[in-house]
Write a protein that holds these residues in place. Sequence first.
Motif, PDB file in Angstrom:
ATOM      1  N   ALA A 149     147.469  -1.933 -20.875  1.00 25.14           N
ATOM      2  CA  ALA A 149     147.236  -1.752 -22.307  1.00 25.14           C
ATOM      3  C   ALA A 149     146.374  -2.882 -22.871  1.00 25.14           C
ATOM      4  O   ALA A 149     145.435  -2.635 -23.645  1.00 25.14           O
ATOM      5  N   LYS A 150     146.667  -4.107 -22.475  1.00 25.08           N
ATOM      6  CA  LYS A 150     145.884  -5.247 -22.954  1.00 25.08           C
ATOM      7  C   LYS A 150     144.445  -5.158 -22.465  1.00 25.08           C
ATOM      8  O   LYS A 150     143.508  -5.512 -23.188  1.00 25.08           O
ATOM      9  N   ASN A 151     144.272  -4.688 -21.232  1.00 28.38           N
ATOM     10  CA  ASN A 151     142.928  -4.530 -20.674  1.00 28.38           C
ATOM     11  C   ASN A 151     142.139  -3.502 -21.471  1.00 28.38           C
ATOM     12  O   ASN A 151     140.955  -3.698 -21.781  1.00 28.38           O
ATOM     13  N   ILE A 152     142.789  -2.390 -21.817  1.00 27.93           N
ATOM     14  CA  ILE A 152     142.128  -1.343 -22.595  1.00 27.93           C
ATOM     15  C   ILE A 152     141.721  -1.859 -23.971  1.00 27.93           C
ATOM     16  O   ILE A 152     140.610  -1.613 -24.447  1.00 27.93           O
ATOM     17  N   VAL A 153     142.622  -2.584 -24.618  1.00 30.83           N
ATOM     18  CA  VAL A 153     142.327  -3.131 -25.941  1.00 30.83           C
ATOM     19  C   VAL A 153     141.147  -4.093 -25.886  1.00 30.83           C
ATOM     20  O   VAL A 153     140.274  -4.099 -26.760  1.00 30.83           O
ATOM     21  N   LYS A 154     141.096  -4.866 -24.823  1.00 28.18           N
ATOM     22  CA  LYS A 154     140.047  -5.877 -24.686  1.00 28.18           C
ATOM     23  C   LYS A 154     138.676  -5.269 -24.397  1.00 28.18           C
ATOM     24  O   LYS A 154     137.660  -5.716 -24.936  1.00 28.18           O
ATOM     25  N   ARG A 155     138.653  -4.233 -23.558  1.00 33.30           N
ATOM     26  CA  ARG A 155     137.362  -3.728 -23.066  1.00 33.30           C
ATOM     27  C   ARG A 155     136.985  -2.331 -23.545  1.00 33.30           C
ATOM     28  O   ARG A 155     135.818  -1.953 -23.476  1.00 33.30           O
ATOM     29  N   ASN A 156     137.973  -1.542 -24.002  1.00 32.35           N
ATOM     30  CA  ASN A 156     137.681  -0.148 -24.341  1.00 32.35           C
ATOM     31  C   ASN A 156     138.337   0.283 -25.650  1.00 32.35           C
ATOM     32  O   ASN A 156     138.696   1.451 -25.825  1.00 32.35           O
ATOM     33  N   GLN A 157     138.484  -0.638 -26.569  1.00 26.70           N
ATOM     34  CA  GLN A 157     139.254  -0.388 -27.788  1.00 26.70           C
ATOM     35  C   GLN A 157     138.700   0.759 -28.630  1.00 26.70           C
ATOM     36  O   GLN A 157     139.450   1.470 -29.295  1.00 26.70           O
ATOM     37  N   ASN A 158     137.393   0.969 -28.612  1.00 27.57           N
ATOM     38  CA  ASN A 158     136.779   1.971 -29.489  1.00 27.57           C
ATOM     39  C   ASN A 158     136.632   3.347 -28.832  1.00 27.57           C
ATOM     40  O   ASN A 158     136.014   4.242 -29.409  1.00 27.57           O
ATOM     41  N   GLU A 159     137.220   3.509 -27.657  1.00 25.57           N
ATOM     42  CA  GLU A 159     137.135   4.789 -26.964  1.00 25.57           C
ATOM     43  C   GLU A 159     138.400   5.619 -27.207  1.00 25.57           C
ATOM     44  O   GLU A 159     139.396   5.132 -27.743  1.00 25.57           O
ATOM     45  N   THR A 160     138.358   6.871 -26.799  1.00 22.93           N
ATOM     46  CA  THR A 160     139.480   7.795 -26.986  1.00 22.93           C
ATOM     47  C   THR A 160     140.092   8.139 -25.627  1.00 22.93           C
ATOM     48  O   THR A 160     139.374   8.311 -24.641  1.00 22.93           O
ATOM     49  N   PHE A 161     141.429   8.270 -25.592  1.00 23.31           N
ATOM     50  CA  PHE A 161     142.146   8.450 -24.335  1.00 23.31           C
ATOM     51  C   PHE A 161     143.144   9.600 -24.405  1.00 23.31           C
ATOM     52  O   PHE A 161     143.614   9.971 -25.483  1.00 23.31           O
ATOM     53  N   VAL A 162     143.476  10.113 -23.218  1.00 21.68           N
ATOM     54  CA  VAL A 162     144.626  10.995 -23.049  1.00 21.68           C
ATOM     55  C   VAL A 162     145.607  10.254 -22.137  1.00 21.68           C
ATOM     56  O   VAL A 162     145.239   9.827 -21.034  1.00 21.68           O
ATOM     57  N   PHE A 163     146.828  10.076 -22.611  1.00 26.42           N
ATOM     58  CA  PHE A 163     147.856   9.356 -21.867  1.00 26.42           C
ATOM     59  C   PHE A 163     148.835  10.380 -21.303  1.00 26.42           C
ATOM     60  O   PHE A 163     149.577  11.038 -22.038  1.00 26.42           O
ATOM     61  N   LEU A 164     148.829  10.548 -19.966  1.00 21.70           N
ATOM     62  CA  LEU A 164     149.709  11.488 -19.295  1.00 21.70           C
ATOM     63  C   LEU A 164     150.964  10.758 -18.809  1.00 21.70           C
ATOM     64  O   LEU A 164     150.866   9.737 -18.130  1.00 21.70           O
ATOM     65  N   CYS A 165     152.131  11.280 -19.152  1.00 21.42           N
ATOM     66  CA  CYS A 165     153.357  10.529 -18.863  1.00 21.42           C
ATOM     67  C   CYS A 165     154.538  11.462 -18.652  1.00 21.42           C
ATOM     68  O   CYS A 165     154.421  12.690 -18.738  1.00 21.42           O
ATOM     69  N   GLY A 166     155.690  10.863 -18.377  1.00 15.97           N
ATOM     70  CA  GLY A 166     156.942  11.593 -18.229  1.00 15.97           C
ATOM     71  C   GLY A 166     157.868  11.297 -19.386  1.00 15.97           C
ATOM     72  O   GLY A 166     157.564  10.465 -20.248  1.00 15.97           O
ATOM     73  N   ASN A 167     159.023  11.943 -19.395  1.00 18.92           N
ATOM     74  CA  ASN A 167     159.956  11.769 -20.506  1.00 18.92           C
ATOM     75  C   ASN A 167     160.665  10.419 -20.492  1.00 18.92           C
ATOM     76  O   ASN A 167     161.275  10.033 -21.491  1.00 18.92           O
ATOM     77  N   LYS A 168     160.576   9.693 -19.383  1.00 17.61           N
ATOM     78  CA  LYS A 168     161.228   8.382 -19.294  1.00 17.61           C
ATOM     79  C   LYS A 168     160.229   7.239 -19.473  1.00 17.61           C
ATOM     80  O   LYS A 168     160.559   6.083 -19.196  1.00 17.61           O
ATOM     81  N   ARG A 169     159.045   7.541 -19.930  1.00 18.23           N
ATOM     82  CA  ARG A 169     158.031   6.497 -20.049  1.00 18.23           C
ATOM     83  C   ARG A 169     158.496   5.419 -21.015  1.00 18.23           C
ATOM     84  O   ARG A 169     159.209   5.655 -21.973  1.00 18.23           O
ATOM     85  N   ARG A 170     158.057   4.188 -20.727  1.00 24.15           N
ATOM     86  CA  ARG A 170     158.440   3.052 -21.548  1.00 24.15           C
ATOM     87  C   ARG A 170     157.461   2.905 -22.715  1.00 24.15           C
ATOM     88  O   ARG A 170     156.410   3.550 -22.769  1.00 24.15           O
TER      89      ARG A 170
END
Length: 243
Positions: A101-122
């Motif tokens: 997450a910190k890496n994304i904020v630092k290098r790709n903050q202005n881009e759009t993402f799809v976050f694929l996860c499970g029901n137990k994700r933190r």
Amino acid sequence: MKTVLSTKILTPSQKELFLNSGLGLVEYDALKIEFLNVKIPLDCVNYIFTSKNAVKAFLNQTKDLNKTKFNAFCVGEKTKSILVENGLKVVAMAEYASELAKNIVKRNQNETFVFLCGNKRRDELPDVLTKHNVQYKEVEVYHTHLNPKAFQRDFDGILFFSPSGIRSYLSENSLGNSTLFCIGETTAAEAQKHSNHIIIANKPTVENVLVQAIKELSFRTDAERPPAGRAGSRSTMRNPKKP
């Protein structure tokens, strides 16, 4: 013979690590994965994967697509390997979701993402992205269910790979004097609620958990162990130093 319980069925190559270790191995899956019948939006470029199960769900829906147009941001070397093998470009990989997450904020903050996860994700990754106004859509693609099993015996060591795995095991069993070998800090934090006999892998991989268990338990007697409270003691939570 000392015996280790793995709360995850191991691959043949992982089991080979136990050959000549002098340890017995019992294994079962403490968790069951249910993939959901949900449509993943495929009009995005950037996808976040924090587990191999999320990757499997994605690959099941993109079998006939040219995957070179997708960018992947993932947690774990094994997850990265699967993505690369299937033609995705891995832009960023971290060992923990919070680091990613910190890496994304630092290098790709202005881009759009799809976050694929499970029901137990933190919460660490979505919390950081939201805090820094990173645009993303969260899609739940699988559910993790506890798969309890009662064992009428104690184990010298128990291998845990997630907090949910610990909860599943404890729903039918007690820890006794077992040493708990945990894949990472998050799993160890859950284990610490129930035991002080914890060793954390120095790298969050299944193989490293196995190596730590073999190193700690094989060919050793209780007389060879350091006194409690000293470096190397199994009575306090510790994280082996990286070589």
